[in-house]
Design a protein around this motif. Structure first.
Motif, PDB file in Angstrom:
ATOM      1  N   ILE A 225       0.835  -1.201   0.000  1.00 49.76           N
ATOM      2  CA  ILE A 225       0.000   0.000   0.000  1.00 49.76           C
ATOM      3  C   ILE A 225       0.865   1.245   0.000  1.00 49.76           C
ATOM      4  N   TYR A 226       0.717   2.065  -1.006  1.00 53.17           N
ATOM      5  CA  TYR A 226       1.425   3.346  -1.020  1.00 53.17           C
ATOM      6  C   TYR A 226       0.442   4.451  -1.383  1.00 53.17           C
TER       7      TYR A 226
ATOM      8  N   GLU B  96      -2.839   4.995  -0.672  1.00 55.08           N
ATOM      9  CA  GLU B  96      -4.061   4.468  -1.288  1.00 55.08           C
ATOM     10  C   GLU B  96      -5.311   4.836  -0.472  1.00 55.08           C
TER      11      GLU B  96
ATOM     12  N   ASP C 249       3.859   0.990   2.616  1.00 48.73           N
ATOM     13  CA  ASP C 249       5.197   1.308   2.113  1.00 48.73           C
ATOM     14  C   ASP C 249       5.494   2.807   2.290  1.00 48.73           C
TER      15      ASP C 249
ATOM     16  N   ASN D 227       9.282   5.085   2.271  1.00 50.19           N
ATOM     17  CA  ASN D 227       8.943   4.383   1.044  1.00 50.19           C
ATOM     18  C   ASN D 227      10.150   3.570   0.560  1.00 50.19           C
TER      19      ASN D 227
ATOM     20  N   HIS E 191       7.674  -0.924  -4.050  1.00 55.13           N
ATOM     21  CA  HIS E 191       6.712  -2.005  -4.236  1.00 55.13           C
ATOM     22  C   HIS E 191       7.322  -3.387  -3.966  1.00 55.13           C
TER      23      HIS E 191
ATOM     24  N   ASP F 260      -2.302  -6.217  -5.907  1.00 56.59           N
ATOM     25  CA  ASP F 260      -2.280  -4.762  -5.772  1.00 56.59           C
ATOM     26  C   ASP F 260      -3.473  -4.316  -4.944  1.00 56.59           C
ATOM     27  N   ALA F 261      -3.298  -3.175  -4.279  1.00 53.01           N
ATOM     28  CA  ALA F 261      -4.355  -2.681  -3.410  1.00 53.01           C
ATOM     29  C   ALA F 261      -5.432  -1.930  -4.178  1.00 53.01           C
ATOM     30  N   ASP F 262      -5.148  -1.537  -5.415  1.00 53.23           N
ATOM     31  CA  ASP F 262      -6.070  -0.634  -6.121  1.00 53.23           C
ATOM     32  C   ASP F 262      -7.211  -1.367  -6.825  1.00 53.23           C
TER      33      ASP F 262
ATOM     34  N   GLN G  13      -7.069  -3.521  -9.037  1.00 56.26           N
ATOM     35  CA  GLN G  13      -6.789  -3.932 -10.419  1.00 56.26           C
ATOM     36  C   GLN G  13      -6.583  -5.439 -10.480  1.00 56.26           C
TER      37      GLN G  13
ATOM     38  N   GLU H  64      -5.733   1.635 -19.035  1.00 51.93           N
ATOM     39  CA  GLU H  64      -4.314   1.934 -18.975  1.00 51.93           C
ATOM     40  C   GLU H  64      -3.911   2.521 -20.313  1.00 51.93           C
TER      41      GLU H  64
ATOM     42  N   ARG I 227      -7.801   1.035 -12.377  1.00 46.99           N
ATOM     43  CA  ARG I 227      -7.534   1.384 -10.978  1.00 46.99           C
ATOM     44  C   ARG I 227      -8.816   1.944 -10.367  1.00 46.99           C
TER      45      ARG I 227
ATOM     46  N   GLU J 152      -4.235   7.868  -8.447  1.00 48.12           N
ATOM     47  CA  GLU J 152      -3.272   7.839  -9.553  1.00 48.12           C
ATOM     48  C   GLU J 152      -2.389   6.605  -9.464  1.00 48.12           C
ATOM     49  N   THR J 153      -1.763   6.249 -10.574  1.00 46.31           N
ATOM     50  CA  THR J 153      -0.781   5.170 -10.519  1.00 46.31           C
ATOM     51  C   THR J 153       0.393   5.600  -9.634  1.00 46.31           C
ATOM     52  N   LYS J 154       0.948   4.650  -8.893  1.00 49.40           N
ATOM     53  CA  LYS J 154       2.095   4.954  -8.036  1.00 49.40           C
ATOM     54  C   LYS J 154       3.390   4.577  -8.751  1.00 49.40           C
TER      55      LYS J 154
ATOM     56  N   LYS K   7      10.048   5.460 -12.155  1.00 52.74           N
ATOM     57  CA  LYS K   7      10.025   4.206 -11.393  1.00 52.74           C
ATOM     58  C   LYS K   7       9.889   3.003 -12.325  1.00 52.74           C
TER      59      LYS K   7
END
Ligand code: UDP
Ligand code: MG
Length: 329
Positions: A18-19, A21, A53, A81, A84, A104-106, A108, A138, A210, A214-216, A221
């Motif tokens: 989780i970052y 979220e 995270d 952080n 991932h 993933d937490a989102d 998806q 996406e 998602r 937003e995408t992390k 990255k």
């Protein structure tokens, strides 16, 4: 020896990095609970491990609140952080289930797909990865770069990696225990899971958008991640210099021959040109070759440093009673 009744490991562990979220967590909690009550109350127990995270929004507080009301929710808070892949690693280090799923937490990676994965696991598979048959919401760039990335990894670099699969996957306990023993620093988890072997299969699913936020994974990255993937599993780029050296060596011979021809059989040369040409062509290819050899040794040092096990045993017959000393009454 069977475990004492009080120490019962859960059947299923879910690991969620989780970052930031906060927008997703309430819905995530609902979806997880409805899925988990539906599937596992039939038999078996579960735990969910959230790895925060280093989020800087309300996520840590929200997660703590959820965990306060649900004993089977566990939360790990990173001090900052760490990324991932580090978050996934921390989750796997703590997961106690017979089957462990990273998602993933989102949303998806829909919890419902886990049912299909569990089915395969019950059939005897050790790794079940989710393959995205469609990706919704996406951008064309993300889809295109992902498609290229996986194919280059597999075809050009010889990395055994399932195409179009992310980190969404189920792993049996033996696989998780094996992964725990791999402590290399640049961690490309999906590559490591493919590398350990065991019986692997896939389930297909349509990857939704998602849920919120937003995408992390901003571009820098993603590039870093792709680079980690390539360098953790392939020393091919290091050996490139050897090939360049070999080809430029051939080139040097050709250029040398041509320069000599011009010098000996025509009158179009300037004083000193032939020597310069020959030296230039020869020294370039010699340097390239040497860099290639260096690369090969550096590659070997790198392999040694990673300290991966030489082999992984999936099963073995143990004849317990025949160990020396145990035959005596
Ligand atoms: N994530 C994380 N640390 C990071 C970046 C992402 O734990 O530094 C988590 C994020 O919260 C999410 C998962 O990793 O649960 C995947 O990230 P995201 O959905 O943003 O990636 P995408 O689906 O856009 O590739
Ligand atoms: Mg996502």
């Amino acid at each position: 020896m069977p475990l004492p009744q009080t120490v019962q490991r859960p059947t299923l562990s879910l690991v969620l990095p989780i970052y930031n979220e906060e927008q997703v967590i309430p819905e995530l909690d609902k979806r997880l609970k409805s899925f988990l009550s539906g599937v596992l109350d039939v038999g078996g127990s579960w735990e969910v491990i959230f790895v925060n995270d280093g989020s800087v929004d309300a996520s840590p507080r929200l997660l703590d609140q959820l965990a306060a009301n649900e004993a089977r929710y566990r939360v790990v808070h990173f001090a900052r952080n760490f990324g991932h892949q580090a978050a996934i690693t921390a989750g796997l280090d703590r997961a106690e289930g017979d089957a462990v799923v990273i998602m993933d937490a989102d949303l998806q990676d829909p919890p419902e797909v886990v049912s299909d994965m569990l089915e395969k696991w019950r059939e005897g598979y050790d790794v079940v990865y989710g393959v995205r048959s469609k990706r919704h919401g996406e951008g064309i760039f993300k889809r295109f770069s992902a498609a290229i990335f996986y194919r280059v990894m597999v075809a050009a670099l010889g990395v055994k990696l399932p195409v179009d699969a992310g980190d969404f996957r189920l792993m049996s306990r033996p696989v998780v225990l094996t992964l725990r023993s791999l402590r290399e620093r640049h961690r490309f988890m999906r590559g490591l899971v493919a590398w350990v072997g065991f019986r692997q299969t896939s389930v297909r699913y349509e990857r939704p958008q998602r849920f919120a936020g937003e995408t992390k994974y901003p571009l820098h990255k993603m590039v870093r991640f792709a680079f980690d993937g390539i360098t953790s599993f392939s020393t091919a780029p290091l050996k490139l210099a050897t090939w360049v050296g070999a080809f430029s060596g051939l080139g040097a011979v050709a250029i040398g021959g041509w320069a000599l021809y011009v010098r000996l059989f025509t009158d179009k040369t300037v004083q000193g040109w032939t020597t310069l040409m020959l030296l230039l062509a020869l020294s370039t290819s010699a340097q390239m070759l040497m860099i290639g050899f260096l690369g090969d040794y550096v590659g070997r040092i790198y392999e040694e440093i990673k300290n991966r096990p030489l082999y992984i045993v999936a099963k073995e017959t143990v004849i317990e009673d025949e160990r020396p000393g145990q035959l005596l009454p």
